[in-house]
Motif scaffolding. Structure first.
Motif, short mmCIF file in Angstrom:
data_model
loop_
_atom_site.label_atom_id
_atom_site.label_comp_id
_atom_site.label_asym_id
_atom_site.label_seq_id
_atom_site.Cartn_x
_atom_site.Cartn_y
_atom_site.Cartn_z
N ALA A 290 -8.12 14.45 6.20
CA ALA A 290 -7.58 13.34 6.98
C ALA A 290 -8.54 12.93 8.09
N GLN A 291 -9.25 13.93 8.65
CA GLN A 291 -10.16 13.62 9.77
C GLN A 291 -11.52 13.13 9.28
N ALA A 292 -11.83 13.33 8.02
CA ALA A 292 -13.17 12.99 7.52
C ALA A 292 -13.43 11.49 7.63
N ASP A 293 -14.72 11.13 7.65
CA ASP A 293 -15.09 9.71 7.76
C ASP A 293 -14.92 9.00 6.42
N LEU A 294 -14.96 9.78 5.35
CA LEU A 294 -14.85 9.21 4.01
C LEU A 294 -14.31 10.29 3.09
N ARG A 295 -13.44 9.92 2.15
CA ARG A 295 -12.92 10.87 1.18
C ARG A 295 -13.32 10.44 -0.23
N VAL A 296 -13.77 11.40 -1.00
CA VAL A 296 -14.05 11.12 -2.41
C VAL A 296 -12.93 11.80 -3.20
N PHE A 297 -12.09 10.99 -3.84
CA PHE A 297 -10.98 11.53 -4.65
C PHE A 297 -11.48 11.74 -6.06
N LEU A 298 -11.39 12.96 -6.51
CA LEU A 298 -11.79 13.28 -7.87
C LEU A 298 -10.50 13.43 -8.67
N VAL A 299 -10.28 12.52 -9.62
CA VAL A 299 -8.98 12.56 -10.31
C VAL A 299 -9.14 12.73 -11.82
N GLU A 300 -8.21 13.46 -12.39
CA GLU A 300 -8.20 13.73 -13.82
C GLU A 300 -6.85 13.25 -14.33
N ASN A 301 -6.85 12.54 -15.40
CA ASN A 301 -5.60 12.08 -16.02
C ASN A 301 -4.68 11.32 -15.07
N ASP A 302 -5.30 10.61 -14.10
CA ASP A 302 -4.53 9.78 -13.15
C ASP A 302 -3.38 10.51 -12.46
N LEU A 303 -3.54 11.81 -12.28
CA LEU A 303 -2.46 12.56 -11.63
C LEU A 303 -2.43 12.27 -10.14
N GLU A 304 -1.25 12.15 -9.57
CA GLU A 304 -1.12 11.95 -8.12
C GLU A 304 -1.31 13.28 -7.41
N LEU A 305 -1.90 13.24 -6.20
CA LEU A 305 -2.11 14.48 -5.46
C LEU A 305 -0.98 14.67 -4.47
N PRO A 306 -0.45 15.90 -4.36
CA PRO A 306 0.58 16.11 -3.35
C PRO A 306 -0.04 16.03 -1.95
N GLY A 307 0.57 15.27 -1.07
CA GLY A 307 0.17 15.27 0.35
C GLY A 307 -0.92 14.31 0.75
N LEU A 308 -1.58 13.63 -0.16
CA LEU A 308 -2.70 12.77 0.24
C LEU A 308 -2.86 11.61 -0.73
N LYS A 309 -2.97 10.41 -0.17
CA LYS A 309 -3.18 9.23 -1.02
C LYS A 309 -4.49 8.56 -0.61
N PRO A 310 -5.26 8.05 -1.58
CA PRO A 310 -6.50 7.37 -1.21
C PRO A 310 -6.22 6.11 -0.40
N MET A 311 -7.07 5.88 0.63
CA MET A 311 -6.96 4.64 1.39
C MET A 311 -7.92 3.64 0.78
N GLN A 312 -7.80 2.39 1.21
CA GLN A 312 -8.66 1.32 0.70
C GLN A 312 -10.15 1.69 0.80
N THR A 313 -10.49 2.38 1.91
CA THR A 313 -11.90 2.67 2.18
C THR A 313 -12.41 3.90 1.43
N ASP A 314 -11.54 4.65 0.78
CA ASP A 314 -11.97 5.87 0.09
C ASP A 314 -12.58 5.55 -1.27
N ILE A 315 -13.22 6.56 -1.84
CA ILE A 315 -13.82 6.38 -3.17
C ILE A 315 -12.99 7.20 -4.16
N VAL A 316 -12.61 6.56 -5.24
CA VAL A 316 -11.86 7.29 -6.27
C VAL A 316 -12.72 7.37 -7.52
#
Ligand code: GDP
Length: 428
Positions: A290-316
């Motif tokens: 949450a504090q990071a300047d940028l998040r890279v979401f690594l996703v498999e099979n389009d599964l949702e992650l508990p507790g964290l959603k990508p923001m517009q500025t993140d990389i998926v």
């Protein structure tokens, strides 16, 4: 004041070592070792000896007081970079009256005291010496060249002009057609408020350029986060395994991307768990991500992650692209597919953020500017009142000027100096 001396180059064996002295006795102390001094600012090859024993053959370079880095008389010996030569020359200097070894940052402190550098330039110099990346070098050099002082001067001029305009109206109150200066004063203050707010925001980014941007790799367990971190870092930094929950703490790897210092964070895989230790790891992962300047979401099979959603500025990105086909950027640590694209995507986003950096670079600067902003806002509110009291406005504008002066160390920074210079090395 004592004449100080120190090794100015790094400790240990090297091609050349520079020993420098600064202070009233610098020329006499140099003469005692090398005999006749060379012309000012011209290197002269000399035999250095002490008590009849030859120490080394080296270059001697002298700067007159008022025309040196410290503002005092300065002499540099450019010696053969040998531990024994340096030790012998320092020992010879220590035996001379009125000379003592310099404390950390003492040469620069004298430069500050003699007005050769302002306080922001001292900070720029400290950053330049610490600079490891291109962006850090450019930022530090801009500050060292006096950019903060120039900006502070122009802000100061605007504040003085605003105060002068208002004070002039006092002299005109009895005239038939008083000139209404309020619009011009408000214009000046509004413009300053805009600029200073932008600068205050920019210090956060400038701090990232100095201390590093944090990029968190997040995803479910086993999606390939650690493997990706290792590939990005080019070395084995995280333990990879196919047992879910291996990365229980946050692993950090420092690297340079597009000239920017970056700390990559490999975080615990996010999933619902009943394991207490794994739960703590996940909690920490969520916090750091949450504090990071940028998040890279690594996703498999389009599964949702508990507790964290990508923001517009993140990389998926789609994980294990060698195994699953889909839309968007896919990466595979096995075939290397998409890794370069991911690196350029991270670089583009961080470069975008780094453009918001202004002239000011430290928390100290931010605090001073925020305080100036508060005073200018109070002055502005006072001007908008029917019963405007010019002396109250003038008071607030004076506060703002004092805050901005502290950027370059004119006032109220004495207690900061020890802290600032403690980060310097001896010989600087
Ligand atoms: P993490 O828990 O998300 O950090 O996942 P790891 O990096 O430890 O990887 C979990 C498993 O997936 C390991 O056996 C890796 O070898 C494997 N793996 C990682 N990346 C890829 C990939 O891009 N393609 C394939 N096929 N396997 C991968």
């Amino acid at each position: 004041m004592d004449t100080i001396y120190a090794l100015a180059t790094a400790q240990g064996k090297a091609g050349v070592a520079v020993v420098r002295m600064s202070g009233a006795r610098a020329f006499d102390a140099a003469k005692a070792l090398c005999g006749e001094m060379p012309m000012l600012r011209q290197a002269g090859l000399r035999q250095l000896s002490w008590n009849g024993i030859e120490l080394d053959q080296g270059l001697v370079l002298a700067f007159a007081s008022g025309a040196s880095f410290t503002g005092e008389a300065v002499v540099e010996f450019h010696l053969h970079g040998s531990v024994a030569v340096v030790a012998a020359v320092l020992e010879a200097l220590s035996q001379q009256p009125g000379l003592r070894p310099a404390a950390a940052g003492e040469f620069t402190r004298r430069a500050l005291e003699n007005g050769c550098l302002d306080l922001a330039q001292v900070e720029g110099l400290a950053d330049l010496i610490d600079a490891e990346t291109e962006a850090q070098r450019k930022q530090a050099l801009r500050v060292l060249s006096g950019a903060v002082g120039q900006r502070a001067d122009s802000w100061r001029r605007d504040l003085i002009r605003a105060a002068a305009l208002l004070e002039a109206t006092i002299d005109f109150v009895d005239e038939d057609v008083p000139i209404d200066v309020k619009p011009e004063v408000l214009n000046l203050l509004d413009h300053l408020l805009q600029t200073l707010t932008r600068e205050a925001d920019g210090t956060k980014i400038a701090e990232r350029i100095r201390d590093g941007f944090e990029v968190a790799i997040v995803g479910a367990p086993n999606v390939g986060k650690s493997t990706l971190l290792n590939i990005l870092a080019g070395r084995e930094a995280a333990i990879t395994s196919d047992i879910a929950g291996t990365t229980r703490d946050v692993i950090e790897v420092r690297m340079t991307l597009a000239g920017l210092p970056v700390t990559l964070l490999d975080t615990a895989g996010l999933r619902d768990t009943t394991d207490r230790i794994e739960g703590i790891g996940i909690e920490r992962a969520l916090q750091r991500a949450a504090q990071a300047d940028l998040r890279v979401f690594l996703v498999e099979n389009d599964l949702e992650l508990p507790g964290l959603k990508p923001m517009q500025t993140d990389i998926v990105v789609r994980a294990k692209a060698d195994q699953q086909i889909g839309f968007g950027l896919g990466i595979s640590s096995v075939t290397g597919e998409g890794v370069d694209d991911l690196i350029s995507e991270i670089s583009v986003r961080l470069l975008g953020q780094s453009r918001r950096a202004g002239t000011l670079i430290r928390e100290r600067h931010r605090i001073a500017v925020l305080s100036a902003i508060r005073s200018i806002e109070l002055a502005r509110n006072q001007i908008l009142l029917e019963s405007l009291r010019v002396e109250l406005v003038a008071d607030e504008l004076q506060h703002a000027i004092r805050d901005l002066d502290s950027l370059v160390g004119r006032l109220g920074v004495e207690d900061l100096l020890d802290e600032i210079f403690s980060s310097f090395c001896i010989g600087k």
